[in-house]
Design a protein around this motif. Sequence first.
Motif, mmCIF file in Angstrom:
data_model
loop_
_atom_site.group_PDB
_atom_site.id
_atom_site.type_symbol
_atom_site.label_atom_id
_atom_site.label_comp_id
_atom_site.label_asym_id
_atom_site.label_seq_id
_atom_site.Cartn_x
_atom_site.Cartn_y
_atom_site.Cartn_z
ATOM 1 N N ALA A 78 0.795 -1.139 0.002
ATOM 2 C CA ALA A 78 0.205 0.098 -0.004
ATOM 3 C C ALA A 78 0.947 1.202 -0.155
ATOM 4 N N HIS A 79 0.350 2.485 -0.454
ATOM 5 C CA HIS A 79 0.989 3.574 -0.641
ATOM 6 C C HIS A 79 0.336 4.727 0.308
ATOM 7 N N TYR A 80 1.175 5.044 1.411
ATOM 8 C CA TYR A 80 0.773 6.077 2.030
ATOM 9 C C TYR A 80 1.675 7.284 1.879
ATOM 10 N N VAL A 81 1.015 8.689 2.096
ATOM 11 C CA VAL A 81 1.888 9.852 1.973
ATOM 12 C C VAL A 81 1.759 10.720 3.233
ATOM 13 N N GLY A 82 2.632 11.477 3.602
ATOM 14 C CA GLY A 82 2.607 12.260 4.550
ATOM 15 C C GLY A 82 3.477 13.753 4.221
#
Length: 352
Positions: A78-82
Amino acid sequence: MFIKYMAWLGCVVSTICMAQPCELEFEYVGRAVQTEGMHVWGSSPVIGPDGKVHLYVARWPMATQKNFNGWFKDCEIAHYVGDKPEGPFEFVRVAVADQDGTFNSPHNPTIKQIDGKYVLCFIVNENNLLKTQRIIMYVADDLSDDWKPAAGAEPDGTILRKSSETTDWNYAAQLGVSNPSLVKHQGKYLLYDKSVVKPTPDAKRGKYIYGVAVSDKLEGPYKHHPERVTPDSMQLEDAYAFSMDDSVYLLSRDFVGSKGSSGGGLLWKSKDGFYFDEKDTTRAYEDLEHYVGKESLSQVNVFRGKRDGHLERAQVLAIDGQPAYLYLATGINTTPGHGSCSHVFRIKKRQK
């Protein structure tokens, strides 16, 4: 979702190293990623063209398996971003889905930007059989998750299988090849990989050892270096490779507690990247309890490992060419309805 435990904000700095001092110090920040109803494992960071931190995360549903074995049966990337390395991180999309069959359970992602391209490496197996593990390499020009198999890979992206050369160190690997980490060093591309190999044919158990495959091109093909790169006297797991001060370093789990408990990690150093000597290896980080205190873990749910929180699957975020943040997974959690999760630490170079 990013949740910091207020009780966990002691920001303890790891200073426990054996023999010689560790070159790096680790300051606990808080939790990086947890997702309701899911086990979250390794979280690999890279800075995108938008200046944000993108995490590629191994995760799988808690409900599909009664124990932690969903990692090799039902995992996806999965791809998460911050906005910041510390988070919070939000889910974007599934980057690599579980396809079952011969491309089963993509797991242990590691991402780098090298030569202007994003490179995502991970492992898959065939039909839930651990002995079939192999390494996939995808490449892309951006982080829209329009990944393509590396030019030197097989059509599905397979870049490395266990060696077919009888003289290579991992010809008889019991569980294929796994847990890749890629680095460019002295003009060569070095793809580190783990194999479980019996030290002698009569041995009851194999040892967790690392080797390296080498290429003159980023996208391969890669060829196994015939010799192992770590001594079988010091087993390791989940090694992450990075360059610093003209040397190659591995940051790994201390799998059998060679220099402390098995819940912590080791920092390995090599000038050429082809052998990491025990004398140049130091204790790096400890288990989670060391940073947050025993009381903070009194109500913890244990999914993998022990209550003290074994920290595994090290992944490093470099800023301006220097290691700046460390992301580690642990098999415990105190949040109801959530499985294993990942944590973030600041990295500081020790003053000499």
